[in-house]
Design a protein around this motif. Structure first.
Motif, PDB file in Angstrom:
ATOM      1  N   PRO A 198      -3.176   6.172  -8.969  1.00  0.00           N
ATOM      2  CA  PRO A 198      -2.280   5.108  -9.445  1.00  0.00           C
ATOM      3  C   PRO A 198      -0.824   5.534  -9.392  1.00  0.00           C
ATOM      4  O   PRO A 198      -0.467   6.661  -9.741  1.00  0.00           O
ATOM      5  N   ARG A 199       0.045   4.589  -8.954  1.00  0.00           N
ATOM      6  CA  ARG A 199       1.470   4.903  -8.797  1.00  0.00           C
ATOM      7  C   ARG A 199       2.288   3.626  -8.663  1.00  0.00           C
ATOM      8  O   ARG A 199       1.768   2.541  -8.385  1.00  0.00           O
ATOM      9  N   ASP A 200       3.589   3.764  -8.838  1.00  0.00           N
ATOM     10  CA  ASP A 200       4.523   2.666  -8.582  1.00  0.00           C
ATOM     11  C   ASP A 200       5.772   3.257  -7.936  1.00  0.00           C
ATOM     12  O   ASP A 200       5.860   4.457  -7.691  1.00  0.00           O
ATOM     13  N   LYS A 201       6.725   2.397  -7.607  1.00  0.00           N
ATOM     14  CA  LYS A 201       8.017   2.803  -7.027  1.00  0.00           C
ATOM     15  C   LYS A 201       7.853   3.622  -5.742  1.00  0.00           C
ATOM     16  O   LYS A 201       8.493   4.661  -5.554  1.00  0.00           O
ATOM     17  N   LEU A 202       6.989   3.176  -4.847  1.00  0.00           N
ATOM     18  CA  LEU A 202       6.746   3.831  -3.570  1.00  0.00           C
ATOM     19  C   LEU A 202       7.280   2.965  -2.438  1.00  0.00           C
ATOM     20  O   LEU A 202       7.820   1.882  -2.672  1.00  0.00           O
ATOM     21  N   CYS A 203       7.129   3.415  -1.179  1.00  0.00           N
ATOM     22  CA  CYS A 203       7.522   2.614  -0.026  1.00  0.00           C
ATOM     23  C   CYS A 203       6.397   2.631   0.996  1.00  0.00           C
ATOM     24  O   CYS A 203       5.424   3.392   0.866  1.00  0.00           O
ATOM     25  N   CYS A 204       6.504   1.777   2.025  1.00  0.00           N
ATOM     26  CA  CYS A 204       5.473   1.746   3.053  1.00  0.00           C
ATOM     27  C   CYS A 204       6.075   1.406   4.405  1.00  0.00           C
ATOM     28  O   CYS A 204       7.186   0.873   4.494  1.00  0.00           O
ATOM     29  N   TRP A 205       5.322   1.731   5.468  1.00  0.00           N
ATOM     30  CA  TRP A 205       5.689   1.406   6.845  1.00  0.00           C
ATOM     31  C   TRP A 205       4.492   0.743   7.507  1.00  0.00           C
ATOM     32  O   TRP A 205       3.332   1.099   7.256  1.00  0.00           O
ATOM     33  N   VAL A 206       4.734  -0.227   8.389  1.00  0.00           N
ATOM     34  CA  VAL A 206       3.668  -0.972   9.065  1.00  0.00           C
ATOM     35  C   VAL A 206       3.743  -0.718  10.561  1.00  0.00           C
ATOM     36  O   VAL A 206       4.766  -0.990  11.196  1.00  0.00           O
ATOM     37  N   VAL A 207       2.661  -0.180  11.135  1.00  0.00           N
ATOM     38  CA  VAL A 207       2.545   0.049  12.580  1.00  0.00           C
ATOM     39  C   VAL A 207       1.078  -0.112  12.970  1.00  0.00           C
ATOM     40  O   VAL A 207       0.183   0.472  12.346  1.00  0.00           O
ATOM     41  N   ASN A 208       0.819  -0.913  14.016  1.00  0.00           N
ATOM     42  CA  ASN A 208      -0.528  -1.029  14.606  1.00  0.00           C
ATOM     43  C   ASN A 208      -1.608  -1.355  13.583  1.00  0.00           C
ATOM     44  O   ASN A 208      -2.632  -0.664  13.481  1.00  0.00           O
ATOM     45  N   ASN A 209      -1.394  -2.422  12.803  1.00  0.00           N
ATOM     46  CA  ASN A 209      -2.374  -2.892  11.821  1.00  0.00           C
ATOM     47  C   ASN A 209      -2.662  -1.870  10.724  1.00  0.00           C
ATOM     48  O   ASN A 209      -3.655  -1.997  10.004  1.00  0.00           O
ATOM     49  N   ARG A 210      -1.788  -0.856  10.607  1.00  0.00           N
ATOM     50  CA  ARG A 210      -1.943   0.136   9.546  1.00  0.00           C
ATOM     51  C   ARG A 210      -0.734   0.066   8.616  1.00  0.00           C
ATOM     52  O   ARG A 210       0.395  -0.126   9.057  1.00  0.00           O
ATOM     53  N   VAL A 211      -1.010   0.250   7.340  1.00  0.00           N
ATOM     54  CA  VAL A 211       0.055   0.341   6.343  1.00  0.00           C
ATOM     55  C   VAL A 211       0.062   1.774   5.822  1.00  0.00           C
ATOM     56  O   VAL A 211      -0.939   2.255   5.292  1.00  0.00           O
ATOM     57  N   THR A 212       1.180   2.456   6.006  1.00  0.00           N
ATOM     58  CA  THR A 212       1.310   3.840   5.572  1.00  0.00           C
ATOM     59  C   THR A 212       2.196   3.892   4.338  1.00  0.00           C
ATOM     60  O   THR A 212       3.345   3.446   4.367  1.00  0.00           O
ATOM     61  N   TYR A 213       1.659   4.442   3.253  1.00  0.00           N
ATOM     62  CA  TYR A 213       2.367   4.510   1.983  1.00  0.00           C
ATOM     63  C   TYR A 213       2.888   5.922   1.743  1.00  0.00           C
ATOM     64  O   TYR A 213       2.224   6.908   2.081  1.00  0.00           O
ATOM     65  N   PHE A 214       4.076   6.005   1.132  1.00  0.00           N
ATOM     66  CA  PHE A 214       4.675   7.308   0.875  1.00  0.00           C
ATOM     67  C   PHE A 214       5.237   7.383  -0.537  1.00  0.00           C
ATOM     68  O   PHE A 214       5.934   6.477  -0.998  1.00  0.00           O
ATOM     69  N   GLY A 215       4.949   8.493  -1.218  1.00  0.00           N
ATOM     70  CA  GLY A 215       5.590   8.845  -2.473  1.00  0.00           C
ATOM     71  C   GLY A 215       5.231   7.958  -3.641  1.00  0.00           C
ATOM     72  O   GLY A 215       4.202   7.291  -3.678  1.00  0.00           O
ATOM     73  N   GLY A 216       6.123   7.968  -4.651  1.00  0.00           N
ATOM     74  CA  GLY A 216       5.936   7.164  -5.845  1.00  0.00           C
ATOM     75  C   GLY A 216       5.794   7.998  -7.106  1.00  0.00           C
ATOM     76  O   GLY A 216       5.756   9.229  -7.074  1.00  0.00           O
ATOM     77  N   TYR A 217       5.739   7.302  -8.229  1.00  0.00           N
ATOM     78  CA  TYR A 217       5.584   7.925  -9.546  1.00  0.00           C
ATOM     79  C   TYR A 217       4.266   7.444 -10.136  1.00  0.00           C
ATOM     80  O   TYR A 217       3.990   6.243 -10.166  1.00  0.00           O
ATOM     81  N   GLY A 218       3.446   8.375 -10.595  1.00  0.00           N
ATOM     82  CA  GLY A 218       2.151   7.982 -11.136  1.00  0.00           C
ATOM     83  C   GLY A 218       1.515   9.099 -11.926  1.00  0.00           C
ATOM     84  O   GLY A 218       2.177  10.054 -12.326  1.00  0.00           O
ATOM     85  N   HIS A 219       0.210   8.976 -12.141  1.00  0.00           N
ATOM     86  CA  HIS A 219      -0.476   9.967 -12.965  1.00  0.00           C
ATOM     87  C   HIS A 219      -1.758  10.448 -12.308  1.00  0.00           C
ATOM     88  O   HIS A 219      -2.388   9.753 -11.511  1.00  0.00           O
ATOM     89  N   LYS A 220      -2.099  11.708 -12.644  1.00  0.00           N
ATOM     90  CA  LYS A 220      -3.342  12.345 -12.225  1.00  0.00           C
ATOM     91  C   LYS A 220      -3.848  13.190 -13.376  1.00  0.00           C
ATOM     92  O   LYS A 220      -3.103  13.478 -14.330  1.00  0.00           O
ATOM     93  N   THR A 221      -5.092  13.610 -13.286  1.00  0.00           N
ATOM     94  CA  THR A 221      -5.588  14.555 -14.273  1.00  0.00           C
ATOM     95  C   THR A 221      -4.933  15.907 -14.026  1.00  0.00           C
ATOM     96  O   THR A 221      -4.512  16.223 -12.908  1.00  0.00           O
ATOM     97  N   LEU A 222      -4.824  16.713 -15.062  1.00  0.00           N
ATOM     98  CA  LEU A 222      -4.190  18.015 -14.924  1.00  0.00           C
ATOM     99  C   LEU A 222      -4.949  18.906 -13.954  1.00  0.00           C
ATOM    100  O   LEU A 222      -4.344  19.746 -13.272  1.00  0.00           O
ATOM    101  N   ASP A 223      -6.249  18.731 -13.860  1.00  0.00           N
ATOM    102  CA  ASP A 223      -7.028  19.513 -12.896  1.00  0.00           C
ATOM    103  C   ASP A 223      -6.632  19.173 -11.464  1.00  0.00           C
ATOM    104  O   ASP A 223      -6.572  20.044 -10.594  1.00  0.00           O
TER     105      ASP A 223
END
Length: 327
Positions: free
Chosen positions: A61-86
């Motif tokens: 889970p994340r927000d404040k990210l960006c994306c690029w669209v090429v050849n029917n693919r959406v590539t997402y980069f970065g953002g702020y979110g959360h994960k388990t410490l492990d």
């Protein structure tokens, strides 16, 4: 709208692909999300669907990210979110926000790359080479050809002014080192593709939380930034959207003209904007100049109205479309 309507969110990432608008991530009442939704904008039904992957796993889970669209693919980069410490232990792609640690959950910024293939309905995380940008959020991205560009953003208390490029075929990162004066670091700005080799940067929030209204154009071939004067210098924007329009105009819509989020609370709602700013980035062709001139004056001069039928057909149709919108 109908169907599986997304909840109210902020910080989502949207794009348009084959008639559909896709939105991913964002922040709702439950925190960050990693849900993907789409809606057909061309069929007139406007029915939302929560897209479930047939293979692969979505990003955390994340927000404040960006994306690029090429050849029917959406590539997402970065953002702020959360994960388990492990999950974030010894993870160099994730910078922990120490002010937001909980018992088994850590929030922070990342520089991960995730790809959703809309044809296969599949997620994957490609292995990239080269020097990736530092983890960040609230950055801006744009696509030129088969390359995705990312500028600025925010991590901890810093707002970098760097620009990076990811080849979306070879998955190779490279940093563009400008040969000219560079814009100041910022977040919540917009980056818009103008041509095969130019990008348009506007607005955002600087490191001192001051809204900005400067505009810049980057030539990715010569690696030079150029700042331009414009009539909207007194109209700063952040959290806005920007799109390329006819004749390489850039249309900026919405957002805020001040930093309404101060001290973790909404101090003012007066800064939200619902007007559109139009930026001219190059000289207009003669046809555009003629249409603009006639459309602006046709209702003021009876002589023009009488002479309209004498215009060339293509020019007449363009004027009629413009004047019908004005009326």
């Amino acid at each position: 709208m109908s169907g599986e309507i997304p909840p109210p969110m902020s910080g989502t990432c949207s794009c348009f692909l084959i008639g559909h608008m896709y939105i991913f991530g964002g922040y709702d009442d439950m925190g960050q999300t990693n849900q993907l939704y789409r809606v057909n904008l061309l069929d007139g039904d406007y029915r939302w669907k929560n897209v479930k992957a047939e293979s692969g796993s979505p990003p955390s889970p994340r927000d404040k990210l960006c994306c690029w669209v090429v050849n029917n693919r959406v590539t997402y980069f970065g953002g702020y979110g959360h994960k388990t410490l492990d999950d974030i232990m010894d993870d160099k792609s994730f910078v922990v926000d120490t002010a937001s640690l909980e018992q088994n959950v850590g929030w922070g910024w990342n520089n991960e790359v995730h790809v959703f293939d809309t044809t296969l309905a599949s997620w994957r995380e490609p292995q990239s080479s080269g020097r990736a940008p530092a983890p960040r959020a609230a950055h801006a991205g744009a696509t030129l050809g088969h390359k995705g560009y990312v500028y600025g953003g925010r991590v901890l208390e810093t707002a970098p002014s760097d620009i990076h490029c990811l080849d979306l075929e070879s998955w190779t990162w490279s940093e563009i080192v400008p040969t000219s004066t560079v814009p100041g670091g910022r977040s919540w700005h917009s980056l818009t593709a103008l041509s095969d080799n130019t990008l348009f940067l506007f607005g955002g929030l600087n490191v001192d939380c001051k809204p900005m209204s400067d505009r810049w154009v980057l030539d990715v071939d010569t690696k030079t930034w150029r700042e331009f004067d414009h009539p909207n210098n007194n109209k700063p924007r952040l959290w806005h959207t920007a799109s390329q329009a006819k004749d390489s105009d850039v249309v900026v819509f919405g957002g805020s003209c001040d930093y309404v989020l101060l001290g973790g609370t909404y101090e003012s709602l007066t800064g939200h904007s619902n007007d559109a700013l139009v930026f001219q980035t190059q000289p207009y062709p003669l046809f555009r100049i003629c249409v603009d001139c006639i459309a602006k004056n046709v209702n003021n001069f009876k002589m023009l109205q009488n002479q309209l039928p004498s215009l060339p057909r293509k020019l007449l149709e363009a004027v009629q479309r413009r004047t019908s919108r004005i009326i």
